[in-house]
Design an enzyme around this catalytic site. Structure first.
Site, PDB file in Angstrom:
ATOM      1  N   GLY A  40      29.676 120.516  49.181  1.00  0.00           N
ATOM      2  CA  GLY A  40      29.346 120.013  50.653  1.00  0.00           C
ATOM      3  C   GLY A  40      29.152 121.034  51.597  1.00  0.00           C
ATOM      4  O   GLY A  40      29.941 122.315  52.192  1.00  0.00           O
TER       5      GLY A  40
ATOM      6  N   GLN B 138      29.589 123.395  60.362  1.00  0.00           N
ATOM      7  CA  GLN B 138      30.380 124.346  59.727  1.00  0.00           C
ATOM      8  C   GLN B 138      29.660 126.078  59.999  1.00  0.00           C
ATOM      9  O   GLN B 138      29.917 127.028  59.030  1.00  0.00           O
ATOM     10  CB  GLN B 138      30.648 124.081  57.693  1.00  0.00           C
ATOM     11  CG  GLN B 138      31.945 122.944  58.104  1.00  0.00           C
ATOM     12  CD  GLN B 138      32.296 122.627  56.423  1.00  0.00           C
ATOM     13  OE1 GLN B 138      30.741 122.127  55.986  1.00  0.00           O
ATOM     14  NE2 GLN B 138      33.244 123.401  55.525  1.00  0.00           N
TER      15      GLN B 138
ATOM     16  N   CYS C  22      38.085 122.852  51.301  1.00  0.00           N
ATOM     17  CA  CYS C  22      36.656 122.939  52.456  1.00  0.00           C
ATOM     18  C   CYS C  22      36.501 124.492  52.303  1.00  0.00           C
ATOM     19  O   CYS C  22      37.171 124.942  53.028  1.00  0.00           O
ATOM     20  CB  CYS C  22      37.445 122.605  53.513  1.00  0.00           C
ATOM     21  SG  CYS C  22      36.170 122.423  54.893  1.00  0.00           S
ATOM     22  N   LEU C  23      34.953 124.648  52.766  1.00  0.00           N
ATOM     23  CA  LEU C  23      34.737 125.955  53.007  1.00  0.00           C
ATOM     24  C   LEU C  23      34.995 126.243  53.509  1.00  0.00           C
ATOM     25  O   LEU C  23      35.345 127.991  54.221  1.00  0.00           O
ATOM     26  CB  LEU C  23      32.443 126.295  52.891  1.00  0.00           C
ATOM     27  CG  LEU C  23      32.603 125.714  50.978  1.00  0.00           C
ATOM     28  CD1 LEU C  23      31.046 125.357  51.549  1.00  0.00           C
ATOM     29  CD2 LEU C  23      33.108 126.774  50.490  1.00  0.00           C
TER      30      LEU C  23
ATOM     31  N   HIS D 233      33.813 113.170  52.936  1.00  0.00           N
ATOM     32  CA  HIS D 233      34.393 114.638  53.685  1.00  0.00           C
ATOM     33  C   HIS D 233      33.654 115.497  54.078  1.00  0.00           C
ATOM     34  O   HIS D 233      33.981 115.452  55.386  1.00  0.00           O
ATOM     35  CB  HIS D 233      34.549 115.902  51.950  1.00  0.00           C
ATOM     36  CG  HIS D 233      34.861 116.744  52.286  1.00  0.00           C
ATOM     37  ND1 HIS D 233      35.938 117.663  52.083  1.00  0.00           N
ATOM     38  CD2 HIS D 233      34.697 118.058  53.330  1.00  0.00           C
ATOM     39  CE1 HIS D 233      35.952 118.793  52.953  1.00  0.00           C
ATOM     40  NE2 HIS D 233      35.333 119.113  53.537  1.00  0.00           N
ATOM     41  N   GLU D 234      32.969 115.018  53.853  1.00  0.00           N
ATOM     42  CA  GLU D 234      31.160 115.183  54.856  1.00  0.00           C
ATOM     43  C   GLU D 234      30.711 114.506  56.280  1.00  0.00           C
ATOM     44  O   GLU D 234      30.575 114.775  57.026  1.00  0.00           O
ATOM     45  CB  GLU D 234      29.996 115.668  54.176  1.00  0.00           C
ATOM     46  CG  GLU D 234      29.991 116.629  53.347  1.00  0.00           C
ATOM     47  CD  GLU D 234      29.904 117.945  53.297  1.00  0.00           C
ATOM     48  OE1 GLU D 234      30.392 118.544  54.280  1.00  0.00           O
ATOM     49  OE2 GLU D 234      31.320 118.783  52.777  1.00  0.00           O
TER      50      GLU D 234
ATOM     51  N   HIS E 124      33.282 115.923  58.621  1.00  0.00           N
ATOM     52  CA  HIS E 124      33.509 117.070  59.382  1.00  0.00           C
ATOM     53  C   HIS E 124      32.360 116.298  60.915  1.00  0.00           C
ATOM     54  O   HIS E 124      32.995 117.141  61.736  1.00  0.00           O
ATOM     55  CB  HIS E 124      32.065 118.205  58.243  1.00  0.00           C
ATOM     56  CG  HIS E 124      33.542 118.076  57.589  1.00  0.00           C
ATOM     57  ND1 HIS E 124      34.530 119.595  58.733  1.00  0.00           N
ATOM     58  CD2 HIS E 124      33.952 118.765  56.231  1.00  0.00           C
ATOM     59  CE1 HIS E 124      34.572 120.898  57.611  1.00  0.00           C
ATOM     60  NE2 HIS E 124      34.214 119.890  56.354  1.00  0.00           N
TER      61      HIS E 124
HETATM   62 NI    NI Z   1      35.155 120.897  54.435  1.00  0.00          NI
END
Ligand code: NI
Length: 194
Positions: free
Chosen positions: A68, A73, A118-119, A160-161, A164
């Site tokens: 995701g 991000q 998380c990236l 989660h997204e 963000h």
């Molecule tokens: Ni994330």
């Protein structure tokens, strides 16, 4: 409560080199960049530029690899995220999902706990308990309204997204002490001290 490790994000030195050569790959913003803490703006128009961004975000997510990625991000503070939780190792086909202005309109009564990565926070994983099913309304890449009922890991990824887009991160589920430790480590990384 079930706990599974489902994705691991990492800093990939060779992967980082692609960002310089392949135009479609975007740089992923890391903690503690303030853009990750903003409330992202609602998207007013779904046009070709937005679709191009969505496609680049998908490529960036697959390349990372991750399951995701939210627009903040990649330094775009707008309400869009991409997700694909299909198991590529199992030979499953890709099933990319583009969520524009996503909004959770209902949640199931049960909860699931997954260990989330998380990236933007490589090498950190946090076990988070969330509603195990959600109903999400969003616009698709053609700007058409859609409603999706998701459960399992997809439900977690969607939550989660969307977090963000509201400036929330997985480390917000840690104790203050642990969260401060993670933030300090990434501040040092950003300054090139580690
Ligand atoms: Ni994330």
């Amino acid at each position: 409560m079930i706990v599974k490790i489902l994705w691991v994000s990492r800093i990939d030195q060779e992967g980082a080199a692609h960002y310089l050569t392949a135009m479609a790959l975007l740089s992923i913003i890391l903690l503690p960049d303030p853009v990750l803490r903003l409330t992202a703006a609602k998207i007013e128009r779904v046009d070709d530029d937005l679709r191009k961004l969505a496609d680049s975000m998908l490529e960036t997510m697959y390349d990372a690899p991750g399951v995701g990625l939210a627009a903040p991000q990649v330094n775009v503070s707008r309400r869009m995220a991409v997700i694909d939780v299909s198991d590529k190792d199992d030979g499953e086909e890709r099933s990319p999902l583009i969520l524009i202005n996503p909004e959770i309109v209902a949640t199931g009564s049960g909860t699931d706990a997954f260990e989330e990565g998380c990236l933007s926070i490589p090498d950190v994983r946090v076990e988070i308990e969330r509603p195990s099913s959600v109903t999400v309304k969003f616009l698709d890449r053609d700007g058409k309204p859609q409603t999706l009922v998701a459960d399992g890991f997809l439900a977690t990824a969607i939550q989660h997204e969307i977090d963000h887009l509201d400036g929330k991160l997985i480390i917000d589920h840690l104790s203050r002490l642990k969260r401060d430790m993670v933030v300090r480590r990434f501040r040092k990384l950003a300054r090139g001290e580690v």
